[in-house]
Design a protein around this motif. Sequence first.
Motif: not given
Length: 133
Positions: A18-22, A124-127
């Motif tokens: 929850f702290l990570m950006t895309v 990119a899809i998985y992120r």
Amino acid sequence: MPSLTLGLLTRAATKPHFLMTVQQTLSDLVAIDSVSARSNAELVAYLQTRCAALGLRIKSYPHTDDNGIEKINLVARTSDIAAVELALVGHTDTVPYDPNWNEALRLTEQDDKLFGRGSCDTKAIYRGGAHRN
């Protein structure tokens, strides 16, 4: 919430999801060398960690390919209901890259675009799938 299956064919996040950006997630994924001749176990382990943190039910299906390399399929679901209303299915491997591409496994930004091995393909899809918002 409807049943969701992520069919994923994976490195444990150093930050809580929850702290990570895309962009940080994509950076992690690009850093994992997932050229098709190698095992995808590291990438699957990363995705398992992220899916579990989102509360998804996960199951992996390992097998050995014709070259003796371990490959893993990953299924992540929102529930145990058999009906699937939406499935995201993809691959985790990338094509081999030029060994002179020094930044292949590091996400870089140029002219508001992101570059790195797999950054506009399956990674990119998985992120996107690894984030709630």
